[in-house]
Write an enzyme that holds these catalytic residues in place. Structure first.
Site, PDB file in Angstrom:
ATOM      1  N   GLU B 271      10.558  17.066 -12.048  1.00  0.00           N
ATOM      2  CA  GLU B 271      11.588  16.815 -11.040  1.00  0.00           C
ATOM      3  C   GLU B 271      12.836  17.463 -11.610  1.00  0.00           C
ATOM      4  O   GLU B 271      13.305  17.066 -12.670  1.00  0.00           O
ATOM      5  CB  GLU B 271      11.699  15.299 -10.858  1.00  0.00           C
ATOM      6  CG  GLU B 271      12.433  14.890  -9.619  1.00  0.00           C
ATOM      7  CD  GLU B 271      13.844  14.526  -9.955  1.00  0.00           C
ATOM      8  OE1 GLU B 271      14.692  15.449 -10.004  1.00  0.00           O
ATOM      9  OE2 GLU B 271      14.090  13.330 -10.174  1.00  0.00           O
ATOM     10  N   CYS B 308      19.982  12.994  -9.543  1.00  0.00           N
ATOM     11  CA  CYS B 308      19.197  14.067  -8.903  1.00  0.00           C
ATOM     12  C   CYS B 308      19.546  14.169  -7.430  1.00  0.00           C
ATOM     13  O   CYS B 308      19.383  15.219  -6.821  1.00  0.00           O
ATOM     14  CB  CYS B 308      17.711  13.782  -8.999  1.00  0.00           C
ATOM     15  SG  CYS B 308      17.208  12.878 -10.444  1.00  0.00           S
TER      16      CYS B 308
END
Lengths: 531, 531
Positions: B271, B308
């Protein structure tokens, strides 16, 4: 509808609703039995054809992926109808192009249509959507929970590479195409050059089904050309979002490397290489060595051994029972008729593989089958033997020989048999022949086999892959490039999907599948399964 | 149990039940607020530590993956208990190592334990097994059907790379570890060098849970060292079968390349990078420009922008309403206090990214926040603006700046807004702010957003990721390396599983989960869902 008239093959690329004559070097099918070149030529496509097909596929994707289950399922069923409407012409052409027997080709056509209908059922059942709803919790403290809904959507346009050994069931309208279309992904097939005419007939059937179902034309295209140029260009196109491939380890690995080197890497589902170990456990071998020997060679010879699940390796304990097994197997090999292989190239690779094995000092030839000198692509069945310790020390003994060739390993004891299993690369299948007295020994082997193979069989033979819900036709590298999936059976649809979550979206923007009012779809609501 | 006493940090590698002092160059945590080096040093592990941990993990795999649901779930719950038993010491150490606020760290500890318990529930519910049974049809013609049963098993030992920005929830006992253990995979964590002490505390908790639950010691190890050497060695080890990573695009890409270059390639779930576009639709912007501007900066500043899902890009139509939004946003940026970033290195990268943006002729600075000259790793909030056409022509405007920096794009019209969306790389999230009057325009954008992002939100902000069944924390490249999955939420378990099919196996060799007599497990029998 009534059966179509005999279709004249034209050698055109099928790009959406167009049929285009490309200008590359023409590919001709070769009748493998006699080496005769078959008309028409299929001029190879190139950058122009890839560009056209990819743009159409991209343009079709957003609307195709939102078609409702009935439309999508109906499309798959219409493809099956259109293939059936062509009927015998497919078999006649495939006979010439592949050398496979008529009964096998007729069965394969039935399997192909059955597969399309299976995926129609999968689409209607809706499990593939994996709908999950976590309703809002406005009163939760310290923070309220939003309304969260998940579904899966297609990855995008998929490139499918037809297989040589399944001119119907794993080619133009085969398992990869059916599962990708079911997932809502447009498909661009790169036809296998060994059977371009069969491909054109099936491609035309899909093209007509697109029209009949009023779908955007870019849902399907069929390109002809070389894997190294047109195939690579297709996998490199940024609009392609996944790849399905069935073929050699070198071919699959080359496509995988290209897919990984793209600015945006994409998934490749390559089904490549497996030698499918068969373990003859001691009590079973003692009890029925001769019956096993006979059944083994019948499985080995099926389709001239040109199956991904061909039993290329047999493990047993050394001793009298194994010798009885080998004696019967040898007799059956010696009595094996010469068969025609799929292509002269596959025959050359087979002969080379058999010669390489024969030349190894660790290997003894047990028997060879009949050879027909008039056949341009003969498969002369071959059976070899070696020992467990030799197998463990020579990596070349583990290389797949595509065709009816198998190697029997005489193991010193169960520990050595287990060591050989641990030493194996990933496999599509592993088979145990066992009696009740073998259960305890087999239990100690199970964890190894589970780590090495996608399907474990008892008292059967790996050839023959049922198309159903529970099938796994997949396995650890190099059997496939992605052990998390299967290329046969209903779960194959999952290869072409990705999840999307919708948070607090107004109902007007939600897919109907995610609305509260939706009936009849399986879903997980707050972690509890409904339906 | 009663809370443990204060644990003395030792700087040892945790390998199964051993604690080993490695002999590499020691890693020290740095207090990012003042640049102070924290004791103890953590000597970097190398080949020896990787070998030991991988062999133990391999040895543990076959038995760990066959533990029953209750044992596996109990293990996850015991880890949560052990973490809670350490209590405040984790927060105190993490405060020093990360500069994150106390409330955030306490919340994150709760989330980490909640995640472990969620996966305990997932394990017990059994959906992850995906049990499918196609019973034998002995009478079927022309061929009987074999008995076919499918379940999923763990992939094998998993390497997990702790994240800098979630020292608990995405580090040693974070989402990757919890989901891999839930799937039956042993885990080897490479601790993030920014918070080795926090890692040691949590690693000790897992180590004790392994003992309490009588599991094989190799189920868990925790290694310290550099990503480039120890991390790469771990991913290269043939016993490792999958990788979980949360971090930078360069770090994730490096691990992915290593995993793909192995003789046996393995899946990498990285990720990596997302700028999380927020679309302010015209009616919503007109109606509440000021409120949106204020909420935007609150989301941007959360955790110094080190999420994120930080809103790094805002799209709106040019005009008076956008100027009102920008005015409020600018005021809120100017009033933003200076925060401490996670590490001096992250601060340097943030400052570099902001300077690079500032220097581009297409970009105007809208506002900057306060700067604390005494802070060794200050985050000075930054807001920039550009136009749609400039964004479309300058690739550098799309690079993630990790931290509280965002770029507002003034689009000429909805077509340009749509073109900007099409131009974006893959994202974790895309957000729509909209009123009823915006629904039709939003509907035309939905297909683009679905192709670009894993989660689509309406009238909220992307920061704050609910851990639940329907969450998707994933998305197309480069948001993640595998858009088919999520790293947050219950579906994360699916990353570490592969299916195995059992054909005609005697019941004595079948896993209890596959036997006819099994009660309470969801399964698909002959295509029909039971339970």
């Amino acid at each position: 509808m009534s059966p179509s008239d005999q279709t004249t093959l034209r050698g055109h690329q099928i790009i959406g609703q167009q049929s285009l004559l490309a200008d590359g070097k023409p590919v001709h099918a070769i009748n493998p039995a006699n080496g005769e070149r078959l008309a028409p030529g299929y001029p190879a496509g190139g950058a122009r054809e890839v560009e056209l097909a990819c743009q159409l596929a991209h343009d079709a994707f957003d609307s195709f992926r939102e078609t409702d289950a009935e439309t999508r399922a109906g499309f798959l069923e219409t493809i099956a109808e259109e293939i059936e409407a062509i009927g015998e012409q497919i078999t006649e052409r495939a006979l010439q192009e592949t050398g496979l027997p008529r009964a096998r080709l007729e069965g394969e056509r039935g399997r192909t249509c059955g597969q399309l209908r299976l995926f129609a059922g999968v689409v209607r059942a809706g499990e593939w959507l994996d709908v999950r709803i976590d309703p809002t919790m406005p009163e939760r403290s310290p923070m309220p929970r939003a309304d969260l809904r998940q579904r899966r959507i297609g990855l995008g346009p998929v490139a499918v590479f037809g297989a040589s050994n399944f001119p119907l069931a794993f080619s133009v309208a085969g398992g990869d195409t059916a599962s990708a279309l079911a997932a809502g992904c447009p498909v661009i097939v790169k036809a296998h050059s060994a059977h371009p005419g069969t491909s054109e007939l099936v491609g035309g059937a899909i093209q007509r089904a697109v029209t009949r179902c009023n779908l955007p034309e870019g849902v399907f295209s069929l390109l002809y050309g070389s894997g190294n140029t047109l195939g690579q260009a297709l996998v490199n196109d940024p609009r392609i979002q996944a790849v399905g491939f069935t073929g050699s380890r070198s071919g699959g690995t080359a496509l995988l490397k290209t897919a990984q080197a793209r600015p945006q890497p994409i998934p490749v589902y390559a089904e490549m290489s497996s030698i499918n170990p068969v373990l003859l456990m001691p009590a079973a071998l003692e009890a029925r060595a001769e019956g096993l020997g006979q059944a083994f060679i019948a499985s080995l010879n099926m389709g001239a051994g040109q199956f991904c699940t061909n039993p290329g390796l047999v493990l047993a304990l050394e001793g009298e029972a194994l010798e009885r097994f080998l004696k019967t197997a040898a007799d059956n090999v010696a009595a094996s008729a010469c068969q025609t292989m799929l292509t002269p190239g596959i025959h050359d690779a087979y002969r080379g593989g058999v010669e390489k094995l024969s030349a190894l000092p660790q290997v003894q030839e047990v028997a060879r089958g009949a050879l027909d000198g008039d056949n341009a692509s003969p498969c002369q069945t071959a059976l070899f033997r070696t020992t467990g310790s030799d197998f463990l020390s020579e990596a070349a003994l583990q290389e797949e020989v595509f065709g009816a060739s198998s190697l029997v390993i005489a193991c010193r004891d169960l520990d050595e048999m287990r060591a050989v299993c641990e030493h194996l690369e990933g496999q599509l299948t592993a088979t145990l022949h066992l009696d009740d007295a073998d259960i305890d020994a087999a239990r100690t082997l199970m964890p190894v086999l589970e780590r090495r193979a996608g399907r474990i069989l008892a008292n059967g033979w790996p050839t023959g892959v049922e198309v159903c819900q529970a099938m796994v036709h997949g396995g650890p590298w190099p059997a496939t490039s992605d052990s998390r999936t299967t290329s046969v059976g209903s779960a194959a649809i999952e290869r072409f999907l990705r999840p999307v979550c919708y948070q607090d979206l107004p109902e007007a923007l939600l897919s109907p599948t995610l609305r509260d009012s939706t009936q009849g779809l399986p879903r997980l609501v707050d972690g509890k399964r409904q339906l």
